[in-house]
Design a protein around this motif. Structure first.
Motif, PDB file in Angstrom:
ATOM      1  N   SER A   1      22.995 -41.591  -9.590  1.00 57.40           N
ATOM      2  CA  SER A   1      23.144 -41.987  -8.181  1.00 57.40           C
ATOM      3  C   SER A   1      22.145 -41.260  -7.296  1.00 57.40           C
ATOM      4  O   SER A   1      22.490 -40.734  -6.260  1.00 57.40           O
ATOM      5  CB  SER A   1      24.572 -41.713  -7.696  1.00 57.40           C
ATOM      6  OG  SER A   1      24.923 -40.361  -7.890  1.00 57.40           O
ATOM      7  N   VAL A   2      20.884 -41.237  -7.740  1.00 57.31           N
ATOM      8  CA  VAL A   2      19.878 -40.501  -6.981  1.00 57.31           C
ATOM      9  C   VAL A   2      19.562 -41.155  -5.650  1.00 57.31           C
ATOM     10  O   VAL A   2      18.958 -40.544  -4.772  1.00 57.31           O
ATOM     11  CB  VAL A   2      18.569 -40.322  -7.797  1.00 57.31           C
ATOM     12  CG1 VAL A   2      18.817 -39.458  -9.004  1.00 57.31           C
ATOM     13  CG2 VAL A   2      17.981 -41.662  -8.193  1.00 57.31           C
ATOM     14  N   ALA A   3      19.968 -42.415  -5.463  1.00 56.89           N
ATOM     15  CA  ALA A   3      19.684 -43.087  -4.196  1.00 56.89           C
ATOM     16  C   ALA A   3      20.788 -42.889  -3.170  1.00 56.89           C
ATOM     17  O   ALA A   3      20.584 -43.129  -1.988  1.00 56.89           O
ATOM     18  CB  ALA A   3      19.478 -44.582  -4.437  1.00 56.89           C
ATOM     19  N   SER A   4      21.966 -42.462  -3.603  1.00 56.15           N
ATOM     20  CA  SER A   4      23.103 -42.413  -2.683  1.00 56.15           C
ATOM     21  C   SER A   4      23.728 -41.034  -2.508  1.00 56.15           C
ATOM     22  O   SER A   4      24.473 -40.816  -1.564  1.00 56.15           O
ATOM     23  CB  SER A   4      24.187 -43.391  -3.167  1.00 56.15           C
ATOM     24  OG  SER A   4      24.591 -43.087  -4.490  1.00 56.15           O
ATOM     25  N   SER A   5      23.459 -40.102  -3.404  1.00 60.66           N
ATOM     26  CA  SER A   5      24.070 -38.781  -3.296  1.00 60.66           C
ATOM     27  C   SER A   5      23.421 -37.971  -2.186  1.00 60.66           C
ATOM     28  O   SER A   5      22.195 -37.988  -2.030  1.00 60.66           O
ATOM     29  CB  SER A   5      23.932 -38.024  -4.613  1.00 60.66           C
ATOM     30  OG  SER A   5      24.260 -36.672  -4.432  1.00 60.66           O
ATOM     31  N   PRO A   6      24.224 -37.221  -1.405  1.00 57.17           N
ATOM     32  CA  PRO A   6      23.634 -36.374  -0.362  1.00 57.17           C
ATOM     33  C   PRO A   6      22.806 -35.227  -0.922  1.00 57.17           C
ATOM     34  O   PRO A   6      22.037 -34.608  -0.206  1.00 57.17           O
ATOM     35  CB  PRO A   6      24.862 -35.832   0.380  1.00 57.17           C
ATOM     36  CG  PRO A   6      25.989 -35.935  -0.583  1.00 57.17           C
ATOM     37  CD  PRO A   6      25.694 -37.158  -1.406  1.00 57.17           C
ATOM     38  N   PHE A   7      22.957 -34.940  -2.222  1.00 53.34           N
ATOM     39  CA  PHE A   7      22.226 -33.842  -2.836  1.00 53.34           C
ATOM     40  C   PHE A   7      20.963 -34.305  -3.558  1.00 53.34           C
ATOM     41  O   PHE A   7      20.173 -33.492  -4.005  1.00 53.34           O
ATOM     42  CB  PHE A   7      23.107 -33.116  -3.856  1.00 53.34           C
ATOM     43  CG  PHE A   7      24.456 -32.724  -3.321  1.00 53.34           C
ATOM     44  CD1 PHE A   7      24.565 -31.823  -2.275  1.00 53.34           C
ATOM     45  CD2 PHE A   7      25.617 -33.265  -3.854  1.00 53.34           C
ATOM     46  CE1 PHE A   7      25.792 -31.450  -1.780  1.00 53.34           C
ATOM     47  CE2 PHE A   7      26.857 -32.895  -3.364  1.00 53.34           C
ATOM     48  CZ  PHE A   7      26.943 -31.994  -2.317  1.00 53.34           C
ATOM     49  N   ALA A   8      20.787 -35.621  -3.683  1.00 51.32           N
ATOM     50  CA  ALA A   8      19.717 -36.137  -4.529  1.00 51.32           C
ATOM     51  C   ALA A   8      18.342 -35.707  -4.066  1.00 51.32           C
ATOM     52  O   ALA A   8      17.482 -35.365  -4.882  1.00 51.32           O
ATOM     53  CB  ALA A   8      19.799 -37.665  -4.587  1.00 51.32           C
TER      54      ALA A   8
ATOM     55  N   VAL B   1      14.167 -43.087 -11.527  1.00 53.71           N
ATOM     56  CA  VAL B   1      14.965 -44.317 -11.585  1.00 53.71           C
ATOM     57  C   VAL B   1      16.416 -43.997 -11.266  1.00 53.71           C
ATOM     58  O   VAL B   1      16.998 -43.074 -11.833  1.00 53.71           O
ATOM     59  CB  VAL B   1      14.873 -44.988 -12.978  1.00 53.71           C
ATOM     60  CG1 VAL B   1      15.789 -46.209 -13.034  1.00 53.71           C
ATOM     61  CG2 VAL B   1      13.446 -45.387 -13.291  1.00 53.71           C
ATOM     62  N   ASN B   2      16.986 -44.750 -10.344  1.00 54.68           N
ATOM     63  CA  ASN B   2      18.407 -44.645 -10.011  1.00 54.68           C
ATOM     64  C   ASN B   2      19.156 -45.749 -10.757  1.00 54.68           C
ATOM     65  O   ASN B   2      18.894 -46.935 -10.552  1.00 54.68           O
ATOM     66  CB  ASN B   2      18.594 -44.817  -8.502  1.00 54.68           C
ATOM     67  CG  ASN B   2      20.057 -44.895  -8.116  1.00 54.68           C
ATOM     68  OD1 ASN B   2      20.784 -43.948  -8.295  1.00 54.68           O
ATOM     69  ND2 ASN B   2      20.485 -46.032  -7.589  1.00 54.68           N
TER      70      ASN B   2
ATOM     71  N   GLY C   1      19.518 -36.617 -15.281  1.00 57.21           N
ATOM     72  CA  GLY C   1      20.282 -35.932 -14.250  1.00 57.21           C
ATOM     73  C   GLY C   1      21.566 -36.630 -13.853  1.00 57.21           C
ATOM     74  O   GLY C   1      21.695 -37.851 -13.987  1.00 57.21           O
ATOM     75  N   ALA C   2      22.504 -35.844 -13.366  1.00 56.93           N
ATOM     76  CA  ALA C   2      23.742 -36.368 -12.799  1.00 56.93           C
ATOM     77  C   ALA C   2      23.933 -35.717 -11.439  1.00 56.93           C
ATOM     78  O   ALA C   2      23.475 -34.602 -11.199  1.00 56.93           O
ATOM     79  CB  ALA C   2      24.936 -36.069 -13.700  1.00 56.93           C
ATOM     80  N   MET C   3      24.620 -36.402 -10.542  1.00 56.26           N
ATOM     81  CA  MET C   3      24.750 -35.896  -9.191  1.00 56.26           C
ATOM     82  C   MET C   3      25.992 -35.036  -8.995  1.00 56.26           C
ATOM     83  O   MET C   3      26.235 -34.542  -7.912  1.00 56.26           O
ATOM     84  CB  MET C   3      24.722 -37.047  -8.180  1.00 56.26           C
ATOM     85  CG  MET C   3      23.355 -37.704  -8.093  1.00 56.26           C
ATOM     86  SD  MET C   3      22.001 -36.558  -7.725  1.00 56.26           S
ATOM     87  CE  MET C   3      21.049 -36.627  -9.242  1.00 56.26           C
ATOM     88  N   TYR C   4      26.806 -34.872 -10.027  1.00 59.17           N
ATOM     89  CA  TYR C   4      27.814 -33.816 -10.006  1.00 59.17           C
ATOM     90  C   TYR C   4      27.994 -33.297 -11.426  1.00 59.17           C
ATOM     91  O   TYR C   4      27.749 -34.006 -12.400  1.00 59.17           O
ATOM     92  CB  TYR C   4      29.134 -34.268  -9.380  1.00 59.17           C
ATOM     93  CG  TYR C   4      29.940 -35.261 -10.187  1.00 59.17           C
ATOM     94  CD1 TYR C   4      30.894 -34.836 -11.101  1.00 59.17           C
ATOM     95  CD2 TYR C   4      29.766 -36.640 -10.006  1.00 59.17           C
ATOM     96  CE1 TYR C   4      31.644 -35.744 -11.832  1.00 59.17           C
ATOM     97  CE2 TYR C   4      30.515 -37.552 -10.730  1.00 59.17           C
ATOM     98  CZ  TYR C   4      31.446 -37.102 -11.642  1.00 59.17           C
ATOM     99  OH  TYR C   4      32.177 -38.002 -12.372  1.00 59.17           O
TER     100      TYR C   4
ATOM    101  N   LEU D   1      24.860 -25.063  -3.828  1.00 60.42           N
ATOM    102  CA  LEU D   1      24.445 -25.527  -5.144  1.00 60.42           C
ATOM    103  C   LEU D   1      22.917 -25.502  -5.183  1.00 60.42           C
ATOM    104  O   LEU D   1      22.261 -26.085  -4.324  1.00 60.42           O
ATOM    105  CB  LEU D   1      24.970 -26.937  -5.403  1.00 60.42           C
ATOM    106  CG  LEU D   1      26.474 -27.011  -5.673  1.00 60.42           C
ATOM    107  CD1 LEU D   1      26.957 -28.456  -5.631  1.00 60.42           C
ATOM    108  CD2 LEU D   1      26.821 -26.385  -7.011  1.00 60.42           C
ATOM    109  N   PRO D   2      22.324 -24.830  -6.180  1.00 63.85           N
ATOM    110  CA  PRO D   2      20.870 -24.575  -6.167  1.00 63.85           C
ATOM    111  C   PRO D   2      20.064 -25.760  -6.696  1.00 63.85           C
ATOM    112  O   PRO D   2      19.362 -25.663  -7.714  1.00 63.85           O
ATOM    113  CB  PRO D   2      20.745 -23.356  -7.082  1.00 63.85           C
ATOM    114  CG  PRO D   2      21.846 -23.542  -8.079  1.00 63.85           C
ATOM    115  CD  PRO D   2      23.001 -24.176  -7.317  1.00 63.85           C
ATOM    116  N   PHE D   3      20.135 -26.887  -6.005  1.00 65.99           N
ATOM    117  CA  PHE D   3      19.522 -28.111  -6.522  1.00 65.99           C
ATOM    118  C   PHE D   3      18.010 -28.014  -6.680  1.00 65.99           C
ATOM    119  O   PHE D   3      17.456 -28.455  -7.686  1.00 65.99           O
ATOM    120  CB  PHE D   3      19.892 -29.294  -5.631  1.00 65.99           C
ATOM    121  CG  PHE D   3      21.304 -29.752  -5.816  1.00 65.99           C
ATOM    122  CD1 PHE D   3      21.737 -30.253  -7.025  1.00 65.99           C
ATOM    123  CD2 PHE D   3      22.216 -29.672  -4.783  1.00 65.99           C
ATOM    124  CE1 PHE D   3      23.041 -30.670  -7.215  1.00 65.99           C
ATOM    125  CE2 PHE D   3      23.527 -30.089  -4.954  1.00 65.99           C
ATOM    126  CZ  PHE D   3      23.941 -30.585  -6.170  1.00 65.99           C
TER     127      PHE D   3
END
Length: 336
Positions: free
Chosen positions: A67-74, A95-96, A122-125, A293-295
């Motif tokens: 969810s790289v297009a929708s996560s606030p952390f992406a 690619v999302n 990658g995962a968003m959580y 979170l150290p993104f």
């Protein structure tokens, strides 16, 4: 390349050596400048397909996320990976998938056909992931999660240490009745929920305090549960003087409960969150003290491992979550 050589007044071999920054080649800065000026004037581009045939890999690293297009952390996690790739002259092909397994398979096939230097999965959580078998044949790293099969190296936040630091911050402020509103049940196995709970209990144990189930709640990491469980805790006969909310959305709900009860933060109850969600934590009143979170750092480290070959050794690298101090913590009104 022949046209560039003619325009710069040098040999085609010189153009090739300058453009590829070949080691051992010695050209004057004037010659290098003539070549670069000719390249820019003529709009020359290297042949990427020829480069792949020659070197075996493209100048790209793949990044596949759910969810790289929708996560606030992406943005932060991609920024870190992209910065590190660019430092070695590589681009990040992102690619999302939105969780679509067919799209994930097609994207991965395309990346492998382009001969990318490696893949960040990658995962968003933070969770345990079933990693595609296709990644076994290429340097790959699981980011912000872990490979359930324990094959690929993973980079993830240190949830236990983060929960410990959050709770310790409240204990050091003088609180001994510290509540917890978690983001999931322990039975869920979610690393964030299990790890932050373990850190919480470890800090209490170290301080010589018994675990008190009456001040612990297990929500779903949303605003509604933060509000509901904070209301329960703060209207109890013996309410906690501080609450560790295991993510910032939960803390947001707790802020609303405190406001409705006309309780002051931090005067009546201190609150610490987790995430440092930039669209939320700094804008609460007062600003929320939270763990970040150290993104960016995790994104950089994942690419580092790929550039080092990313051996499929199953290692899990846990990265520290820094404490971000704002104004939601102070000492309790009355010392317990």
């Amino acid at each position: 390349m022949h046209d560039v050589a003619a325009a710069a007044g040098v040999s085609q071999a010189t153009v090739s050596l300058v453009l590829n920054s070949a080691s051992g080649s010695r050209f004057s800065e004037e010659t290098r400048k003539r070549v670069r000026d000719a390249v820019n004037r003529l709009g020359y581009r290297t042949n990427a397909h020829a480069k792949v045939l020659r070197e075996g890999v493209a100048g790209m690293i793949g990044f596949i996320g759910d969810s790289v297009a929708s996560s606030p952390f992406a943005g932060a996690i991609i920024e870190g990976a992209q910065q590190r790739a660019w430092e070695d002259g590589l681009l990040l092909l992102t690619v999302n998938t939105g969780g679509d397994k067919e799209l994930e398979t097609a994207s991965l096939d395309t990346m492998l056909s382009y001969k990318v230097a490696g893949v960040v999965y990658g995962a968003m959580y933070h969770r345990m992931l079933e990693v595609p078998e296709a990644l076994a044949g290429i340097p790959s790293v699981v980011l912000n999660s872990q490979d359930r099969a324990g094959r690929l190296p993973s980079v993830a936040p240190d949830e236990v240490r983060g929960g410990y630091v959050a709770t310790r911050r409240l204990l050091e402020a003088g609180h001994s009745r510290v509540g917890l509103i978690n983001i999931e049940t322990l039975e869920s196995g979610l690393p964030g929920a299990v790890g932050r709970y373990e850190g919480y209990t470890r800090a209490l144990e170290e301080a010589g305090l018994a675990l008190n189930p009456a001040v612990i709640r297990f929500g779903a990491g949303n605003e509604e549960d933060g509000y509901r469980y904070a209301m329960e805790l703060m209207t109890a006969a013996k309410p906690p003087t501080a609450i560790f909310c295991a993510n910032d959305r939960t803390a947001w709900g707790a802020y609303q409960a405190a406001s409705e009860l006309r309780l002051s933060i931090p005067g009546d109850v201190s609150i610490v969150g987790f995430d440092n969600q930039v669209t939320l934590a700094p804008h609460l009143r007062p600003g929320l003290t939270t763990l970040e979170l150290p993104f960016v750092a995790m994104g950089r480290r994942a690419v580092d491992l790929i550039l080092q070959g990313a051996e499929p050794d199953g290692r899990v690298e846990l990265m520290e979550c820094p404490l971000i101090e704002r104004n939601s913590v102070t000492h309790p009104k009355e010392m317990p």
